[in-house]
Design a protein around this motif. Structure first.
Motif, PDB file in Angstrom:
ATOM      1  N   SER A 196       0.838  -1.202   0.000  1.00 41.97           N
ATOM      2  CA  SER A 196       0.000   0.000   0.000  1.00 41.97           C
ATOM      3  C   SER A 196       0.874   1.254   0.000  1.00 41.97           C
ATOM      4  O   SER A 196       2.029   1.232   0.430  1.00 41.97           O
ATOM      5  N   ILE A 197       0.282   2.351  -0.477  1.00 38.11           N
ATOM      6  CA  ILE A 197       0.971   3.642  -0.554  1.00 38.11           C
ATOM      7  C   ILE A 197       0.302   4.621   0.394  1.00 38.11           C
ATOM      8  O   ILE A 197      -0.937   4.722   0.434  1.00 38.11           O
ATOM      9  N   SER A 198       1.084   5.345   1.155  1.00 43.14           N
ATOM     10  CA  SER A 198       0.582   6.501   1.896  1.00 43.14           C
ATOM     11  C   SER A 198       1.361   7.723   1.429  1.00 43.14           C
ATOM     12  O   SER A 198       2.499   7.613   0.960  1.00 43.14           O
ATOM     13  N   HIS A 199       0.733   8.882   1.537  1.00 46.36           N
ATOM     14  CA  HIS A 199       1.287  10.094   0.945  1.00 46.36           C
ATOM     15  C   HIS A 199       1.506  11.166   2.009  1.00 46.36           C
ATOM     16  O   HIS A 199       0.687  11.332   2.922  1.00 46.36           O
ATOM     17  N   TYR A 200       2.600  11.906   1.853  1.00 49.36           N
ATOM     18  CA  TYR A 200       2.974  12.967   2.785  1.00 49.36           C
ATOM     19  C   TYR A 200       3.650  14.096   2.007  1.00 49.36           C
ATOM     20  O   TYR A 200       4.062  13.927   0.864  1.00 49.36           O
ATOM     21  N   PHE A 201       3.792  15.231   2.679  1.00 48.07           N
ATOM     22  CA  PHE A 201       4.684  16.303   2.249  1.00 48.07           C
ATOM     23  C   PHE A 201       5.726  16.493   3.344  1.00 48.07           C
ATOM     24  O   PHE A 201       5.365  16.801   4.484  1.00 48.07           O
ATOM     25  N   PRO A 202       7.008  16.310   3.029  1.00 48.70           N
ATOM     26  CA  PRO A 202       8.032  16.477   4.066  1.00 48.70           C
ATOM     27  C   PRO A 202       8.505  17.921   4.239  1.00 48.70           C
ATOM     28  O   PRO A 202       9.297  18.216   5.134  1.00 48.70           O
ATOM     29  N   GLY A 203       8.027  18.798   3.374  1.00 45.55           N
ATOM     30  CA  GLY A 203       8.380  20.207   3.464  1.00 45.55           C
ATOM     31  C   GLY A 203       7.269  21.036   2.856  1.00 45.55           C
ATOM     32  O   GLY A 203       6.341  20.506   2.237  1.00 45.55           O
ATOM     33  N   ALA A 204       7.339  22.339   3.046  1.00 45.74           N
ATOM     34  CA  ALA A 204       6.297  23.216   2.520  1.00 45.74           C
ATOM     35  C   ALA A 204       6.868  24.590   2.209  1.00 45.74           C
ATOM     36  O   ALA A 204       7.811  25.054   2.856  1.00 45.74           O
ATOM     37  N   ASN A 205       6.275  25.228   1.197  1.00 43.13           N
ATOM     38  CA  ASN A 205       6.553  26.639   0.929  1.00 43.13           C
ATOM     39  C   ASN A 205       5.674  27.449   1.885  1.00 43.13           C
ATOM     40  O   ASN A 205       4.452  27.429   1.785  1.00 43.13           O
ATOM     41  N   THR A 206       6.295  28.135   2.821  1.00 45.11           N
ATOM     42  CA  THR A 206       5.572  28.857   3.862  1.00 45.11           C
ATOM     43  C   THR A 206       5.945  30.341   3.800  1.00 45.11           C
ATOM     44  O   THR A 206       6.895  30.721   3.119  1.00 45.11           O
ATOM     45  N   PRO A 207       5.223  31.202   4.535  1.00 48.19           N
ATOM     46  CA  PRO A 207       5.627  32.609   4.588  1.00 48.19           C
ATOM     47  C   PRO A 207       7.034  32.805   5.148  1.00 48.19           C
ATOM     48  O   PRO A 207       7.656  33.833   4.914  1.00 48.19           O
ATOM     49  N   GLN A 208       7.553  31.814   5.876  1.00 49.76           N
ATOM     50  CA  GLN A 208       8.923  31.876   6.400  1.00 49.76           C
ATOM     51  C   GLN A 208       9.955  31.394   5.376  1.00 49.76           C
ATOM     52  O   GLN A 208      11.151  31.363   5.664  1.00 49.76           O
ATOM     53  N   GLY A 209       9.493  31.012   4.184  1.00 50.18           N
ATOM     54  CA  GLY A 209      10.358  30.380   3.206  1.00 50.18           C
ATOM     55  C   GLY A 209      10.148  28.883   3.222  1.00 50.18           C
ATOM     56  O   GLY A 209       9.191  28.380   3.834  1.00 50.18           O
ATOM     57  N   PHE A 210      11.032  28.143   2.564  1.00 48.44           N
ATOM     58  CA  PHE A 210      10.878  26.694   2.548  1.00 48.44           C
ATOM     59  C   PHE A 210      11.121  26.154   3.952  1.00 48.44           C
ATOM     60  O   PHE A 210      12.141  26.444   4.576  1.00 48.44           O
ATOM     61  N   TYR A 211      10.188  25.336   4.436  1.00 48.63           N
ATOM     62  CA  TYR A 211      10.244  24.799   5.796  1.00 48.63           C
ATOM     63  C   TYR A 211      10.380  23.289   5.697  1.00 48.63           C
ATOM     64  O   TYR A 211       9.492  22.600   5.185  1.00 48.63           O
ATOM     65  N   SER A 212      11.497  22.778   6.170  1.00 47.77           N
ATOM     66  CA  SER A 212      11.817  21.364   6.010  1.00 47.77           C
ATOM     67  C   SER A 212      11.551  20.574   7.277  1.00 47.77           C
ATOM     68  O   SER A 212      11.971  20.957   8.368  1.00 47.77           O
ATOM     69  N   LEU A 213      10.850  19.441   7.108  1.00 52.13           N
ATOM     70  CA  LEU A 213      10.689  18.454   8.167  1.00 52.13           C
ATOM     71  C   LEU A 213      11.289  17.111   7.718  1.00 52.13           C
ATOM     72  O   LEU A 213      10.834  16.041   8.125  1.00 52.13           O
ATOM     73  N   TYR A 214      12.322  17.199   6.880  1.00 53.04           N
ATOM     74  CA  TYR A 214      12.922  15.999   6.287  1.00 53.04           C
ATOM     75  C   TYR A 214      13.522  15.067   7.332  1.00 53.04           C
ATOM     76  O   TYR A 214      13.587  13.851   7.118  1.00 53.04           O
ATOM     77  N   ASP A 215      13.933  15.608   8.467  1.00 56.31           N
ATOM     78  CA  ASP A 215      14.503  14.762   9.512  1.00 56.31           C
ATOM     79  C   ASP A 215      13.475  13.803  10.087  1.00 56.31           C
ATOM     80  O   ASP A 215      13.836  12.853  10.788  1.00 56.31           O
ATOM     81  N   ASN A 216      12.191  14.050   9.805  1.00 55.94           N
ATOM     82  CA  ASN A 216      11.132  13.195  10.334  1.00 55.94           C
ATOM     83  C   ASN A 216      10.740  12.056   9.397  1.00 55.94           C
ATOM     84  O   ASN A 216       9.913  11.223   9.765  1.00 55.94           O
ATOM     85  N   ILE A 217      11.296  12.032   8.200  1.00 55.66           N
ATOM     86  CA  ILE A 217      10.947  10.950   7.272  1.00 55.66           C
ATOM     87  C   ILE A 217      11.413   9.619   7.843  1.00 55.66           C
ATOM     88  O   ILE A 217      10.656   8.651   7.930  1.00 55.66           O
ATOM     89  N   ALA A 218      12.665   9.544   8.224  1.00 49.83           N
ATOM     90  CA  ALA A 218      13.212   8.376   8.920  1.00 49.83           C
ATOM     91  C   ALA A 218      13.672   8.844  10.295  1.00 49.83           C
ATOM     92  O   ALA A 218      14.192   9.942  10.444  1.00 49.83           O
TER      93      ALA A 218
END
Length: 373
Positions: free
Chosen positions: A6-28
């Motif tokens: 099965s596939i589940s979908h996420y966004f690990p980062g976002a374009n925000t008013p603060q600029g690009f906001y990364s949560l990549y450390d949470n992928i693994a």
């Protein structure tokens, strides 16, 4: 294994008013078994490399998480394979990733090894690459300017509702939901994995809540206008769940990336979802729906009607301008990719992908043997 994964979908980062906001450390997590960091320029096949790996793994019955690009939902920035605790990450800008534990956990896959450098450095090609790179960066900056303007209008929009909000009612609702959702205290520390479940892309808002929440046994869907206490309710439930020892998936807000939009408590089969533009969610039969309009003094709010409508109009106009610039950034990026594609050895990349698949399957087998011992 048998059956399709099965596939589940996420966004690990976002374009925000603060600029690009990364949560990549949470992928693994910090204890990840293996992380492949994929490097290379635009158009070298990083997303395709991961998508093909995912297709093979799904066919063999393994579940796969797709972590989508917040600028282009059709592209993926990362894969995660839970069975082996293995991640593949696009390590290029704006989400630059470098190995934290080289050799022991992390490894670089450099698809730049498969381009014809002499052809890339030819004066005409080099000049074109520089031009399109500048153009793409320019458009992303303009998109961010518009997003900052949208946030200013959103804060005005929120302010009118907040002025008319019964904060005591919001607190009581939060406490009632905590008592209902969290029946026990667990004998362990709570933990949180933090990602995004929506993004405003060049093609409009994209939401992946269905793949994350539909299979849960029950959902609490909180709907209402900005400034009516939705984030406060979700935040209080999340804090209480963590204090009681639950493991949460927490999904942050692209407009306010430090704020929570949704939580998933897999141990209870429960999701708490805020349903509002751009991340609307249609409640299913049996779900509990909370409308925060009940906490607003409507008569008092009517005195702000004209200003409220003007703030809403300004917000959506600014968002439209942001998407305009994102579309131009995407078109420019597409032209940039075209400068790389003719000079790539894709046969070599495919051979590397097959080798990588074999390594991933071996790592999964090792993990399964460890679990069986």
């Amino acid at each position: 294994m048998s059956g399709q994964g099965s596939i589940s979908h996420y966004f690990p980062g976002a374009n925000t008013p603060q600029g690009f906001y990364s949560l990549y450390d949470n992928i693994a997590g910090l204890s990840a078994n293996k992380i492949f960091v994929i490097k290379g320029g635009p158009g070298v096949g990083k997303s395709t490399f991961m998508k093909k790996l995912a297709a093979d793994l799904l066919e063999q019955g393994y579940d796969v998480e797709f972590h989508h690009c917040s600028a282009d939902n059709n592209s993926i920035d990362a894969l995660y394979i839970p069975a082996g605790d293995i991640a593949l990450l696009d390590g290029t800008a704006p989400h630059v990733v470098d190995p934290k534990h080289p050799g022991a956990v992390d490894e670089i896959i450099n698809l730049g090894d498969f381009w014809n450098e002499a052809a890339m450095r030819a004066p005409a090609n080099k000049a074109t690459i520089l031009k399109y790179t500048r153009g793409c960066n320019f458009r992303f900056k303009r998109a961010n300017d518009c997003l900052k303007a949208a946030k200013a209008y959103l804060e005005e929009w929120q302010a009118y509702f907040a002025e008319c909000l019964d904060t005591g009612a919001v607190a009581r609702c939060s406490e009632d939901l905590i008592a209902e959702i969290l029946p026990a205290r667990l004998a362990k520390a709570g933990s949180a994995r933090r990602l995004f479940a929506s993004a405003i892309t060049y093609d409009g808002p994209k939401v992946v809540l269905s793949s994350l929440m539909d299979e849960l046994s029950h959902r609490y869907v909180i709907q209402g206008e900005p400034g009516t206490g939705k984030a406060a309710i979700v935040g209080r439930i999340a804090d209480a769940a963590l204090a009681r020892g639950y493991s949460l998936d927490i999904f942050h807000c692209p407009m306010y990336p430090d704020r929570l939009d949704h939580i998933r408590i897999r141990e209870l089969g429960v999701g708490v979802i805020t349903s509002a533009w751009p991340h609307t969610y249609e409640a299913q039969e049996g779900d509990t729906v909370i409308d925060t309009a009940a906490f607003v003094d409507g008569a008092k709010l009517a005195g702000y009607a004209a200003d409220l409508e003007a703030a809403k109009e300004g917000f959506f106009k600014a968002i439209d301008r942001e998407m305009h610039h994102l579309r131009l950034a995407k078109a420019t990026h597409d032209e940039l990719e075209k400068q790389y594609v003719p000079h790539m050895n894709f046969a070599g990349i495919e051979a590397l992908r097959v080798q990588t698949l074999d390594r991933i399957l071996a790592l999964i087998a090792e993990r399964q043997m460890e679990a069986a011992d």
